[in-house]
Design a protein around this motif. Structure first.
Motif, PDB file in Angstrom:
ATOM      1  N   ALA A  57      30.497  47.224  81.576  1.00 37.41           N
ATOM      2  CA  ALA A  57      29.716  46.359  82.457  1.00 37.41           C
ATOM      3  C   ALA A  57      29.385  47.133  83.736  1.00 37.41           C
ATOM      4  O   ALA A  57      30.260  47.748  84.355  1.00 37.41           O
ATOM      5  CB  ALA A  57      30.499  45.104  82.805  1.00 37.41           C
ATOM      6  N   TYR A  58      28.117  47.099  84.089  1.00 40.99           N
ATOM      7  CA  TYR A  58      27.636  47.763  85.304  1.00 40.99           C
ATOM      8  C   TYR A  58      27.124  46.693  86.263  1.00 40.99           C
ATOM      9  O   TYR A  58      26.316  45.841  85.886  1.00 40.99           O
ATOM     10  CB  TYR A  58      26.524  48.751  84.975  1.00 40.99           C
ATOM     11  CG  TYR A  58      26.963  49.873  84.069  1.00 40.99           C
ATOM     12  CD1 TYR A  58      27.466  51.053  84.579  1.00 40.99           C
ATOM     13  CD2 TYR A  58      26.876  49.727  82.679  1.00 40.99           C
ATOM     14  CE1 TYR A  58      27.875  52.089  83.741  1.00 40.99           C
ATOM     15  CE2 TYR A  58      27.281  50.744  81.829  1.00 40.99           C
ATOM     16  CZ  TYR A  58      27.788  51.923  82.370  1.00 40.99           C
ATOM     17  OH  TYR A  58      28.196  52.938  81.532  1.00 40.99           O
ATOM     18  N   GLY A  59      27.603  46.742  87.496  1.00 39.08           N
ATOM     19  CA  GLY A  59      27.166  45.787  88.502  1.00 39.08           C
ATOM     20  C   GLY A  59      26.597  46.491  89.718  1.00 39.08           C
ATOM     21  O   GLY A  59      26.224  47.665  89.662  1.00 39.08           O
ATOM     22  N   THR A  95      35.283  47.976  82.283  1.00 37.09           N
ATOM     23  CA  THR A  95      35.250  48.312  80.859  1.00 37.09           C
ATOM     24  C   THR A  95      36.278  47.472  80.111  1.00 37.09           C
ATOM     25  O   THR A  95      37.402  47.276  80.586  1.00 37.09           O
ATOM     26  CB  THR A  95      35.540  49.809  80.644  1.00 37.09           C
ATOM     27  OG1 THR A  95      34.583  50.581  81.369  1.00 37.09           O
ATOM     28  CG2 THR A  95      35.450  50.174  79.175  1.00 37.09           C
ATOM     29  N   VAL A  96      35.866  46.978  78.969  1.00 43.02           N
ATOM     30  CA  VAL A  96      36.742  46.192  78.106  1.00 43.02           C
ATOM     31  C   VAL A  96      36.758  46.836  76.724  1.00 43.02           C
ATOM     32  O   VAL A  96      35.705  47.225  76.206  1.00 43.02           O
ATOM     33  CB  VAL A  96      36.254  44.730  77.975  1.00 43.02           C
ATOM     34  CG1 VAL A  96      37.263  43.896  77.192  1.00 43.02           C
ATOM     35  CG2 VAL A  96      35.989  44.120  79.334  1.00 43.02           C
ATOM     36  N   ALA A 109      30.897  40.008  84.694  1.00 41.84           N
ATOM     37  CA  ALA A 109      29.991  40.281  83.580  1.00 41.84           C
ATOM     38  C   ALA A 109      30.768  40.706  82.345  1.00 41.84           C
ATOM     39  O   ALA A 109      30.477  40.272  81.217  1.00 41.84           O
ATOM     40  CB  ALA A 109      28.985  41.359  83.977  1.00 41.84           C
ATOM     41  N   ALA A 110      31.773  41.573  82.543  1.00 41.53           N
ATOM     42  CA  ALA A 110      32.588  42.018  81.409  1.00 41.53           C
ATOM     43  C   ALA A 110      33.360  40.856  80.807  1.00 41.53           C
ATOM     44  O   ALA A 110      33.470  40.731  79.580  1.00 41.53           O
ATOM     45  CB  ALA A 110      33.542  43.113  81.863  1.00 41.53           C
ATOM     46  N   GLN A 111      33.893  40.003  81.662  1.00 40.89           N
ATOM     47  CA  GLN A 111      34.624  38.832  81.186  1.00 40.89           C
ATOM     48  C   GLN A 111      33.720  37.928  80.353  1.00 40.89           C
ATOM     49  O   GLN A 111      34.091  37.475  79.267  1.00 40.89           O
ATOM     50  CB  GLN A 111      35.198  38.066  82.373  1.00 40.89           C
ATOM     51  CG  GLN A 111      35.949  36.799  81.985  1.00 40.89           C
ATOM     52  CD  GLN A 111      36.314  35.970  83.210  1.00 40.89           C
ATOM     53  OE1 GLN A 111      35.545  35.895  84.164  1.00 40.89           O
ATOM     54  NE2 GLN A 111      37.489  35.376  83.176  1.00 40.89           N
ATOM     55  N   ALA A 112      32.522  37.682  80.863  1.00 35.32           N
ATOM     56  CA  ALA A 112      31.595  36.807  80.148  1.00 35.32           C
ATOM     57  C   ALA A 112      31.169  37.420  78.816  1.00 35.32           C
ATOM     58  O   ALA A 112      31.089  36.723  77.791  1.00 35.32           O
ATOM     59  CB  ALA A 112      30.370  36.534  81.019  1.00 35.32           C
TER      60      ALA A 112
END
Length: 402
Positions: free
Chosen positions: A179-181, A245-246, A198-201
């Motif tokens: 995820a990039y924010g 990152t996930v 964003a990564a969580q979603a």
């Protein structure tokens, strides 16, 4: 003749030797000695791709048909166990690291062959027992088994299968979501784009979308497992995180492909962040080792887990190896309904790359694997010994006749 104490001694002697994946020299020697003790001719097979990794093999007979029985010798680390990791008996359970995953299965195979040899049974074919290397990590032992025994008429993995015959196994997709924010100061409401959110979603959306029931060839409907394993992101509380990152493990079934799943995952991620300001998601494949480090591109671990991939397979229930083990399970009072392996074992290579009829059958339950109080039920263990003894004879006799 009471075979129980002798049969249990194989289990006890294997569990008594620490064999954390990658540090397996001592258990290879002990396994070789046990193979010699039960009457097998032995040899070592260095594993391609991983220096120092070795499979140990025991052979009985030399004619066709050829039955290969396999079990990995390595385990997870011993730290954190609440029982003696090197073995202790409590009532009708034997505890210790590897008791169910999967020294118990390999010990039961050796005990079955010991019974056959001591009773003077002449087998019309060849039995090969393979103690494989590094299944928990680099999978090189299973890959080497496929190179050495692609001519087998049947392959059996002794992983714990709850005493049932599993004709299919899942593949494993090593998923990475980046995820990039947009970094910003956290004191400004709504500023930047929060990569962690964003990564969580995205991770939740992938879990929700892919945790579904799939019709699996030969075995019927099965629920897909999706696990969020690791998440890393951010640098401090006052900073809106710009990176997160996930890593997830996504299981898949025969007739599915990693590529098709990746397309679905990308679409799911794009959809879920479309309404979020200043963020985007990239999906790729990467596997972490048990210390949380990614296998480098071009390494053996990356080859196995990503470039080649850990694939799913299913074996036709009408094949001789399935029928022999189902008959043996039923004759020993068990449930001969075919099943599917919930985990992944290192016989996948010979099943998918060489189309050798391959199954799982082993005592113990995968629910006890990797736990702090890992154990095997000793009644199930002895039933496993009896099933192997019956099935080895039937397979070699019926495959010979055909």
């Amino acid at each position: 003749m009471n075979d129980r104490p002798r049969s249990e001694s194989f289990l006890e002697r294997l569990v008594a030797v620490p064999s954390v994946s990658g540090d397996e020299a001592a258990i290879v020697t002990v396994c070789r000695d046990l193979m010699v003790e039960v009457g097998l001719a032995t040899r070592f097979r260095p594993c391609a791709g991983v220096e120092g990794a070795v499979n140990v093999e025991g052979l009985l007979g030399s004619a066709r048909p050829k039955l290969c029985l396999a079990g990995h010798l390595d385990t997870l680390p011993l730290e954190g166990m609440t029982v003696n990791p090197l073995g202790e008996r409590r009532g009708n359970r034997y505890y210790g690291r590897g008791t169910t995953d999967m020294k118990g299965g390999l010990a039961a195979v050796l005990a079955a062959i010991d019974r056959l040899v001591r009773r003077g049974v002449r087998l019309p074919g060849q039995v090969v027992v393979v103690g494989t290397a590094s299944e928990e990590t680099l999978k090189c032992g299973g890959y080497q088994l496929a190179q050495d025994h692609q001519d087998a008429d049947g392959v059996v993995c002794a992983e714990p299968s709850d005493g049932r015959v599993a004709v299919a196994a899942t593949g494993s997709l090593a998923l990475r979501l980046d995820a990039y924010g947009t970094g910003a100061h956290s004191s400004v409401p709504g500023s930047g784009g929060n990569a962690i959110l964003a990564a969580q979603a995205a991770a939740k959306a992938v879990v929700d979308a892919l945790t579904e029931t799939v019709e699996v060839r030969y075995v019927g409907p099965r629920r897909r497992a999706v696990n969020v394993g690791v998440i890393r992101g951010g640098i401090a509380q006052p900073v809106v995180p710009s990176r997160c990152t996930v890593w997830l493990d996504v299981r898949y079934f025969v007739d599915e492909t990693a590529g098709a799943l990746m397309n679905r995952i990308t679409a799911v991620c794009n959809q879920v962040v479309a309404g979020m300001s200043g963020v985007r998601i990239e999906a790729s494949q990467q596997r972490l080792d048990y210390e949380g480090n990614p296998y480098p591109r071009g390494s053996w671990g990356d080859f196995i887990h990503v470039e080649r991939g850990m694939k799913a397979f299913a074996t036709d229930p009408s094949t001789a190896v399935v029928e022999a083990f189902r008959h043996a399970v039923k004759d020993e009072g068990g449930d001969d309904t075919i099943d599917m392996m919930r985990g992944w074992g290192d016989v996948e290579f010979v099943a998918t790359d060489h189309r050798v009829p391959t199954i799982y059958y082993g005592p113990g339950t995968v629910a006890a694997a990797h736990t702090a109080d890992e154990y095997i039920d000793l009644d199930q263990y002895h039933t496993g010994v009896a099933v192997y003894e019956r099935a080895i004879r039937e397979f070699l006799e019926t495959a010979k006749a055909s």
